[in-house]
Design an enzyme around this catalytic site. Structure first.
Site, PDB file in Angstrom:
ATOM      1  CB  VAL A   1      -0.946   0.019   1.226  1.00 37.04           C
ATOM      2  CG1 VAL A   1      -1.728   1.333   1.270  1.00 37.04           C
ATOM      3  CG2 VAL A   1      -1.906  -1.165   1.204  1.00 37.04           C
TER       4      VAL A   1
ATOM      5  CG  ASP B   1       9.688  -0.042   4.104  1.00 33.96           C
ATOM      6  OD1 ASP B   1      10.176  -1.124   4.496  1.00 33.96           O
ATOM      7  OD2 ASP B   1       8.508   0.079   3.740  1.00 33.96           O
TER       8      ASP B   1
ATOM      9  N   GLY C   1       8.488  -5.207   2.934  1.00 33.13           N
ATOM     10  CA  GLY C   1       8.358  -4.437   1.701  1.00 33.13           C
ATOM     11  C   GLY C   1       9.458  -4.810   0.717  1.00 33.13           C
TER      12      GLY C   1
ATOM     13  CB  VAL D   1       9.369   3.493  12.217  1.00 29.33           C
ATOM     14  CG1 VAL D   1       9.589   4.051  10.828  1.00 29.33           C
ATOM     15  CG2 VAL D   1       8.405   2.310  12.195  1.00 29.33           C
TER      16      VAL D   1
ATOM     17  CB  THR E   1       6.326  -2.078  13.813  1.00 26.08           C
ATOM     18  OG1 THR E   1       7.571  -2.737  13.638  1.00 26.08           O
ATOM     19  CG2 THR E   1       6.103  -1.114  12.670  1.00 26.08           C
TER      20      THR E   1
ATOM     21  CE1 TYR F   1      -1.318  -5.776  11.113  1.00 20.88           C
ATOM     22  CE2 TYR F   1      -3.510  -6.756  11.033  1.00 20.88           C
ATOM     23  CZ  TYR F   1      -2.567  -5.874  10.522  1.00 20.88           C
ATOM     24  OH  TYR F   1      -2.880  -5.078   9.444  1.00 20.88           O
TER      25      TYR F   1
ATOM     26  CE  LYS G   1      -1.552  -2.233  11.903  1.00 14.54           C
ATOM     27  NZ  LYS G   1      -1.027  -1.099  11.131  1.00 14.54           N
TER      28      LYS G   1
HETATM   29  P1  NAD Z   1       3.280  -4.556   3.573  1.00 12.39           P
HETATM   30  O1  NAD Z   1       3.859  -5.603   4.440  1.00 12.39           O
HETATM   31  O2  NAD Z   1       3.399  -4.687   2.101  1.00 12.39           O
HETATM   32  O3  NAD Z   1       3.825  -3.114   3.959  1.00 12.39           O
HETATM   33  C1  NAD Z   1       4.301  -2.786   5.239  1.00 12.39           C
HETATM   34  C2  NAD Z   1       5.608  -2.020   5.078  1.00 12.39           C
HETATM   35  O4  NAD Z   1       6.076  -1.617   6.376  1.00 12.39           O
HETATM   36  C3  NAD Z   1       6.714  -2.874   4.449  1.00 12.39           C
HETATM   37  O5  NAD Z   1       7.348  -2.157   3.418  1.00 12.39           O
HETATM   38  C4  NAD Z   1       7.673  -3.130   5.616  1.00 12.39           C
HETATM   39  O6  NAD Z   1       8.989  -3.345   5.190  1.00 12.39           O
HETATM   40  C5  NAD Z   1       7.483  -1.875   6.442  1.00 12.39           C
HETATM   41  N1  NAD Z   1       7.827  -2.030   7.861  1.00 12.39           N
HETATM   42  C6  NAD Z   1       7.367  -2.955   8.732  1.00 12.39           C
HETATM   43  N2  NAD Z   1       7.919  -2.771   9.954  1.00 12.39           N
HETATM   44  C7  NAD Z   1       8.731  -1.697   9.846  1.00 12.39           C
HETATM   45  C8  NAD Z   1       9.580  -1.013  10.746  1.00 12.39           C
HETATM   46  N3  NAD Z   1       9.700  -1.400  12.032  1.00 12.39           N
HETATM   47  N4  NAD Z   1      10.289   0.053  10.302  1.00 12.39           N
HETATM   48  C9  NAD Z   1      10.176   0.471   9.013  1.00 12.39           C
HETATM   49  N5  NAD Z   1       9.392  -0.154   8.105  1.00 12.39           N
HETATM   50  C10 NAD Z   1       8.687  -1.220   8.522  1.00 12.39           C
HETATM   51  O7  NAD Z   1       1.737  -4.456   4.001  1.00 12.39           O
HETATM   52  P2  NAD Z   1       0.553  -3.578   3.400  1.00 12.39           P
HETATM   53  O8  NAD Z   1      -0.537  -4.486   3.015  1.00 12.39           O
HETATM   54  O9  NAD Z   1       1.079  -2.606   2.421  1.00 12.39           O
HETATM   55  O10 NAD Z   1       0.076  -2.806   4.718  1.00 12.39           O
HETATM   56  C11 NAD Z   1       0.437  -1.451   4.946  1.00 12.39           C
HETATM   57  C12 NAD Z   1      -0.266  -0.961   6.202  1.00 12.39           C
HETATM   58  O11 NAD Z   1      -1.690  -1.035   6.030  1.00 12.39           O
HETATM   59  C13 NAD Z   1       0.047  -1.770   7.465  1.00 12.39           C
HETATM   60  O12 NAD Z   1       0.138  -0.892   8.565  1.00 12.39           O
HETATM   61  C14 NAD Z   1      -1.148  -2.675   7.615  1.00 12.39           C
HETATM   62  O13 NAD Z   1      -1.383  -3.035   8.955  1.00 12.39           O
HETATM   63  C15 NAD Z   1      -2.269  -1.795   7.086  1.00 12.39           C
HETATM   64  N6  NAD Z   1      -3.371  -2.630   6.592  1.00 12.39           N
HETATM   65  C16 NAD Z   1      -3.283  -3.259   5.374  1.00 12.39           C
HETATM   66  C17 NAD Z   1      -4.332  -4.074   4.965  1.00 12.39           C
HETATM   67  C18 NAD Z   1      -4.313  -4.772   3.632  1.00 12.39           C
HETATM   68  O14 NAD Z   1      -5.262  -5.513   3.360  1.00 12.39           O
HETATM   69  N7  NAD Z   1      -3.342  -4.593   2.780  1.00 12.39           N
HETATM   70  C19 NAD Z   1      -5.454  -4.253   5.788  1.00 12.39           C
HETATM   71  C20 NAD Z   1      -5.475  -3.616   7.017  1.00 12.39           C
HETATM   72  C21 NAD Z   1      -4.441  -2.792   7.405  1.00 12.39           C
END
Ligand code: NAD
Ligand code: UDP
Length: 325
Positions: free
Chosen positions: A22, A41, A46, A67, A102, A155, A159
């Site tokens: 996202v 990141d 990611g 972070v 995180t 998780y 959250k």
């Molecule tokens: P993703 O795993 O592709 O993206 C998460 C990103 O955060 C990754 O690039 C990862 O490397 C980075 N990250 C994780 N921990 C970190 C840290 N400690 N320091 C720096 N970077 C860190 O997941 P996504 O689907 O893109 O989700 C993005 C956000 O949206 C998340 O917070 C997730 O909880 C929320 N979300 C997503 C969905 C979905 O369906 N995709 C649903 C609910 C919530």
């Protein structure tokens, strides 16, 4: 005006998790809308390839950092979007402590930057905060049904804590905060083996593997295409609301119905039934009345259209991985 003078007047957004599925779409959208973007990141889930095409843009910067450690940003910042966090059940169960940290330390560190810079702070929460919901569909005022000790708690509870921290900074320091609760979102940048159901089924169909259905496949989810979500994020950021918004597609399907849709696209495939993971929610559907009436937002992209686009993205990713360098 030279490009460097121009960049001085552009608003700047910090996107944690900017190299994620996202996050990368958000980076693209904010650049297109005339912002400077700093993506932070640690690449734990990611991918560098998600944002590699942005690195030549003078208004884009990538910082590889975790972070959970305090971070600072030089110069003015208009908004901090906190999207860092593993999101796939496979990922967060493999990284339980990191996920908790995180969403806890990472949220505080982002909030501190927003407080110092007098910036907006938007926190990416999730439908998982409703747990295995006893109310259906889920409205924002439903408090949820969540196990605090089960495997998903790292998780779900993290959250919930992150939402509480965000509200506390708003009430205590007057930080201009936003909370969005994202329901299952999908799109072309997802990792082929991230374990989430849409990528799992599309990749299985591309590779001729049987569909892996957990449980009897009658559990439901509501799937939102990533571009619709990104539109919603922008609208929430520009709204004046501190209370949470559900962002998701209200069209609810069973996992077996999802298989039907995938089969219409890629052809028939065998189905293997596997045990349902512990605490897997049985139903999930967002009530988006609040976003509809306050923001005029609702998803526009059907599941069938979104699946076609996602399939194309996954096909390209698999082809790139298979091609000799
Ligand atoms: P993703 O795993 O592709 O993206 C998460 C990103 O955060 C990754 O690039 C990862 O490397 C980075 N990250 C994780 N921990 C970190 C840290 N400690 N320091 C720096 N970077 C860190 O997941 P996504 O689907 O893109 O989700 C993005 C956000 O949206 C998340 O917070 C997730 O909880 C929320 N979300 C997503 C969905 C979905 O369906 N995709 C649903 C609910 C919530
Ligand atoms: N699921 C499935 N087969 C898979 C992956 C997931 O049947 O290969 C099911 C899973 O049990 C859940 C639903 O699909 O009921 C959505 O799972 P996902 O991991 O995508 O998201 P979440 O559980 O976080 O909603």
């Amino acid at each position: 005006m030279t490009p460097s003078q121009l960049s001085l007047v552009l608003p700047r957004v910090v996107i944690t998790g900017g190299a994620g599925f996202v996050g990368a779409s958000l980076c693209e959208r904010f650049l297109a809308d005339g912002w400077q973007v700093l993506a932070i990141d640690n690449l734990c889930t990611g991918r560098h390839s998600n944002i590699a095409h942005l690195l030549d843009n003078p208004n884009f910067e990538l910082r590889i950092a975790d972070v959970t450690e305090p971070f600072s940003v030089a110069g003015p910042v208009a908004a901090v979007l906190h999207f860092a966090s593993p999101a796939s059940p496979l990922d967060y169960m493999a990284m339980p402590i990191q996920t908790l940290k995180t969403c806890a330390h990472g949220t505080f560190n982002g909030l501190e930057v927003a407080r110092e810079k007098n910036a907006k702070f938007l926190m990416a929460s999730t439908s998982e905060i409703y747990g295995d919901p006893l109310e259906h569909p889920q409205r924002e005022d439903y408090w949820g049904n969540v196990s605090s000790t089960g495997p998903r708690s790292v998780y779900d509870e993290a959250k919930r804590y992150s939402e509480a921290a965000t509200m506390a900074y708003q009430r205590t320091y007057g930080v201009d905060t936003r909370i969005i609760r994202i329901f299952n979102t999908y799109g072309p940048r997802m990792k082929p083996r991230d374990g989430r159901v849409i990528t799992a089924f599309l990749v299985q169909s591309l590779l001729g593997e049987p569909f892996t259905v957990f449980g009897d496949g009658r559990q439901t989810r509501s799937f939102c295409y990533v571009d619709d979500l990104v539109d919603g994020v922008v609208k929430v950021l520009h709204s004046g609301d501190h209370l949470p918004y559900n962002l998701g597609n209200p069209v609810e399907v069973t996992i077996l119905e999802l298989i039907d849709q995938v089969q219409q696209l890629v052809g028939p495939q065998q189905v293997t039934f596997l045990p349902l993971p512990q605490d897997d929610p049985t139903r999930r559907q967002p009530d988006i009345s609040r976003a509809r009436s306050h923001l005029g937002w609702e998803p526009k992209i059907s599941l069938q259209k979104g699946l076609v686009r996602t399939l194309a993205g996954l096909r390209a990713t698999l082809a790139a991985a298979a091609s000799p360098r």
